[in-house]
Design a protein around this motif. Sequence first.
Motif, PDB file in Angstrom:
ATOM      1  N   LEU A 182      -7.927  32.772 -25.512  1.00  0.00           N
ATOM      2  CA  LEU A 182      -6.981  31.762 -25.034  1.00  0.00           C
ATOM      3  C   LEU A 182      -7.684  30.428 -24.821  1.00  0.00           C
ATOM      4  O   LEU A 182      -7.180  29.378 -25.220  1.00  0.00           O
ATOM      5  CB  LEU A 182      -6.305  32.231 -23.748  1.00  0.00           C
ATOM      6  CG  LEU A 182      -5.257  31.292 -23.162  1.00  0.00           C
ATOM      7  CD1 LEU A 182      -4.137  31.020 -24.150  1.00  0.00           C
ATOM      8  CD2 LEU A 182      -4.700  31.877 -21.872  1.00  0.00           C
ATOM      9  N   GLN A 183      -8.869  30.476 -24.236  1.00  0.00           N
ATOM     10  CA  GLN A 183      -9.641  29.252 -24.015  1.00  0.00           C
ATOM     11  C   GLN A 183      -9.987  28.579 -25.334  1.00  0.00           C
ATOM     12  O   GLN A 183      -9.881  27.360 -25.477  1.00  0.00           O
ATOM     13  CB  GLN A 183     -10.919  29.568 -23.217  1.00  0.00           C
ATOM     14  CG  GLN A 183     -11.787  28.348 -22.961  1.00  0.00           C
ATOM     15  CD  GLN A 183     -11.052  27.254 -22.209  1.00  0.00           C
ATOM     16  OE1 GLN A 183     -10.349  27.522 -21.233  1.00  0.00           O
ATOM     17  NE2 GLN A 183     -11.174  26.025 -22.652  1.00  0.00           N
ATOM     18  N   ARG A 184     -10.397  29.372 -26.318  1.00  0.00           N
ATOM     19  CA  ARG A 184     -10.731  28.813 -27.639  1.00  0.00           C
ATOM     20  C   ARG A 184      -9.495  28.191 -28.300  1.00  0.00           C
ATOM     21  O   ARG A 184      -9.587  27.113 -28.909  1.00  0.00           O
ATOM     22  CB  ARG A 184     -11.307  29.903 -28.547  1.00  0.00           C
ATOM     23  CG  ARG A 184     -12.699  30.380 -28.198  1.00  0.00           C
ATOM     24  CD  ARG A 184     -13.793  29.470 -28.745  1.00  0.00           C
ATOM     25  NE  ARG A 184     -13.757  29.293 -30.170  1.00  0.00           N
ATOM     26  CZ  ARG A 184     -14.487  29.978 -31.044  1.00  0.00           C
ATOM     27  NH1 ARG A 184     -15.337  30.882 -30.627  1.00  0.00           N
ATOM     28  NH2 ARG A 184     -14.387  29.735 -32.337  1.00  0.00           N
ATOM     29  N   ILE A 185      -8.353  28.846 -28.176  1.00  0.00           N
ATOM     30  CA  ILE A 185      -7.114  28.308 -28.763  1.00  0.00           C
ATOM     31  C   ILE A 185      -6.719  27.016 -28.057  1.00  0.00           C
ATOM     32  O   ILE A 185      -6.358  26.027 -28.704  1.00  0.00           O
ATOM     33  CB  ILE A 185      -5.981  29.355 -28.698  1.00  0.00           C
ATOM     34  CG1 ILE A 185      -6.297  30.519 -29.629  1.00  0.00           C
ATOM     35  CG2 ILE A 185      -4.642  28.716 -29.081  1.00  0.00           C
ATOM     36  CD1 ILE A 185      -5.401  31.733 -29.449  1.00  0.00           C
ATOM     37  N   GLN A 186      -6.823  26.987 -26.732  1.00  0.00           N
ATOM     38  CA  GLN A 186      -6.479  25.778 -25.980  1.00  0.00           C
ATOM     39  C   GLN A 186      -7.407  24.630 -26.368  1.00  0.00           C
ATOM     40  O   GLN A 186      -6.949  23.497 -26.554  1.00  0.00           O
ATOM     41  CB  GLN A 186      -6.558  26.048 -24.471  1.00  0.00           C
ATOM     42  CG  GLN A 186      -5.416  26.915 -23.977  1.00  0.00           C
ATOM     43  CD  GLN A 186      -5.587  27.357 -22.533  1.00  0.00           C
ATOM     44  OE1 GLN A 186      -6.697  27.440 -22.027  1.00  0.00           O
ATOM     45  NE2 GLN A 186      -4.476  27.677 -21.897  1.00  0.00           N
ATOM     46  N   SER A 187      -8.679  24.899 -26.501  1.00  0.00           N
ATOM     47  CA  SER A 187      -9.643  23.869 -26.920  1.00  0.00           C
ATOM     48  C   SER A 187      -9.288  23.341 -28.307  1.00  0.00           C
ATOM     49  O   SER A 187      -9.353  22.140 -28.566  1.00  0.00           O
ATOM     50  CB  SER A 187     -11.060  24.410 -26.930  1.00  0.00           C
ATOM     51  OG  SER A 187     -11.445  24.789 -25.641  1.00  0.00           O
ATOM     52  N   PHE A 188      -8.927  24.257 -29.189  1.00  0.00           N
ATOM     53  CA  PHE A 188      -8.531  23.863 -30.551  1.00  0.00           C
ATOM     54  C   PHE A 188      -7.314  22.945 -30.505  1.00  0.00           C
ATOM     55  O   PHE A 188      -7.284  21.907 -31.185  1.00  0.00           O
ATOM     56  CB  PHE A 188      -8.236  25.095 -31.399  1.00  0.00           C
ATOM     57  CG  PHE A 188      -7.601  24.763 -32.731  1.00  0.00           C
ATOM     58  CD1 PHE A 188      -8.366  24.294 -33.772  1.00  0.00           C
ATOM     59  CD2 PHE A 188      -6.227  24.878 -32.906  1.00  0.00           C
ATOM     60  CE1 PHE A 188      -7.787  23.973 -34.998  1.00  0.00           C
ATOM     61  CE2 PHE A 188      -5.639  24.556 -34.115  1.00  0.00           C
ATOM     62  CZ  PHE A 188      -6.427  24.108 -35.167  1.00  0.00           C
ATOM     63  N   LEU A 189      -6.321  23.315 -29.711  1.00  0.00           N
ATOM     64  CA  LEU A 189      -5.089  22.511 -29.634  1.00  0.00           C
ATOM     65  C   LEU A 189      -5.378  21.118 -29.096  1.00  0.00           C
ATOM     66  O   LEU A 189      -4.808  20.132 -29.578  1.00  0.00           O
ATOM     67  CB  LEU A 189      -4.046  23.207 -28.770  1.00  0.00           C
ATOM     68  CG  LEU A 189      -3.491  24.520 -29.342  1.00  0.00           C
ATOM     69  CD1 LEU A 189      -2.548  25.170 -28.359  1.00  0.00           C
ATOM     70  CD2 LEU A 189      -2.804  24.263 -30.674  1.00  0.00           C
ATOM     71  N   VAL A 190      -6.255  21.026 -28.118  1.00  0.00           N
ATOM     72  CA  VAL A 190      -6.616  19.719 -27.563  1.00  0.00           C
ATOM     73  C   VAL A 190      -7.333  18.889 -28.629  1.00  0.00           C
ATOM     74  O   VAL A 190      -7.005  17.721 -28.844  1.00  0.00           O
ATOM     75  CB  VAL A 190      -7.502  19.868 -26.300  1.00  0.00           C
ATOM     76  CG1 VAL A 190      -8.119  18.547 -25.912  1.00  0.00           C
ATOM     77  CG2 VAL A 190      -6.679  20.452 -25.165  1.00  0.00           C
ATOM     78  N   SER A 191      -8.275  19.510 -29.331  1.00  0.00           N
ATOM     79  CA  SER A 191      -9.023  18.768 -30.357  1.00  0.00           C
ATOM     80  C   SER A 191      -8.165  18.412 -31.561  1.00  0.00           C
ATOM     81  O   SER A 191      -8.398  17.402 -32.217  1.00  0.00           O
ATOM     82  CB  SER A 191     -10.257  19.565 -30.800  1.00  0.00           C
ATOM     83  OG  SER A 191      -9.853  20.701 -31.531  1.00  0.00           O
ATOM     84  N   ALA A 192      -7.154  19.236 -31.845  1.00  0.00           N
ATOM     85  CA  ALA A 192      -6.280  18.968 -32.990  1.00  0.00           C
ATOM     86  C   ALA A 192      -5.114  18.056 -32.589  1.00  0.00           C
ATOM     87  O   ALA A 192      -4.310  17.689 -33.431  1.00  0.00           O
ATOM     88  CB  ALA A 192      -5.729  20.283 -33.556  1.00  0.00           C
ATOM     89  N   ALA A 193      -5.011  17.731 -31.299  1.00  0.00           N
ATOM     90  CA  ALA A 193      -3.959  16.858 -30.773  1.00  0.00           C
ATOM     91  C   ALA A 193      -2.563  17.390 -31.073  1.00  0.00           C
ATOM     92  O   ALA A 193      -1.679  16.677 -31.490  1.00  0.00           O
ATOM     93  CB  ALA A 193      -4.127  15.441 -31.311  1.00  0.00           C
ATOM     94  N   LEU A 194      -2.398  18.676 -30.849  1.00  0.00           N
ATOM     95  CA  LEU A 194      -1.067  19.272 -31.039  1.00  0.00           C
ATOM     96  C   LEU A 194      -0.368  19.461 -29.709  1.00  0.00           C
ATOM     97  O   LEU A 194      -0.882  19.750 -28.723  1.00  0.00           O
ATOM     98  CB  LEU A 194      -1.188  20.643 -31.731  1.00  0.00           C
ATOM     99  CG  LEU A 194      -1.434  20.600 -33.235  1.00  0.00           C
ATOM    100  CD1 LEU A 194      -1.623  22.004 -33.784  1.00  0.00           C
ATOM    101  CD2 LEU A 194      -0.268  19.949 -33.944  1.00  0.00           C
TER     102      LEU A 194
END
Length: 114
Positions: A102-114
Amino acid sequence: MNPKASVNRPPTPDMLENTPEREPTLQELINIKLIETGEKERLMELLRERLVDCGWKDEMKSLCRAFVKKKGRNNVTVDELIHVITPKGRASVPGSVKAELLQRIQSFLVSAAL
């Protein structure tokens, strides 16, 4: 259930041809972005590693063997095995593994600006 549908595979394109055009959901947009960037495969590999490390994979293998032994090798279908083992498998994934993903997915979403 459609014979082409699978627990581990998304619907085949021909199954989607008869659906009317619509806007993709947020979940679909995230999934597309995960696939395009290769992050989905990295997350899947991380999940595989963590499940092996914590003994989950061996536990599931043991449950499958016990179920097959109880029912008899020739009396069990793969679909039946999946139907019985999947809920147990999902329930037994350690919280730490879920939290890390979940943490990795949240980090990805923040970096991808979604």
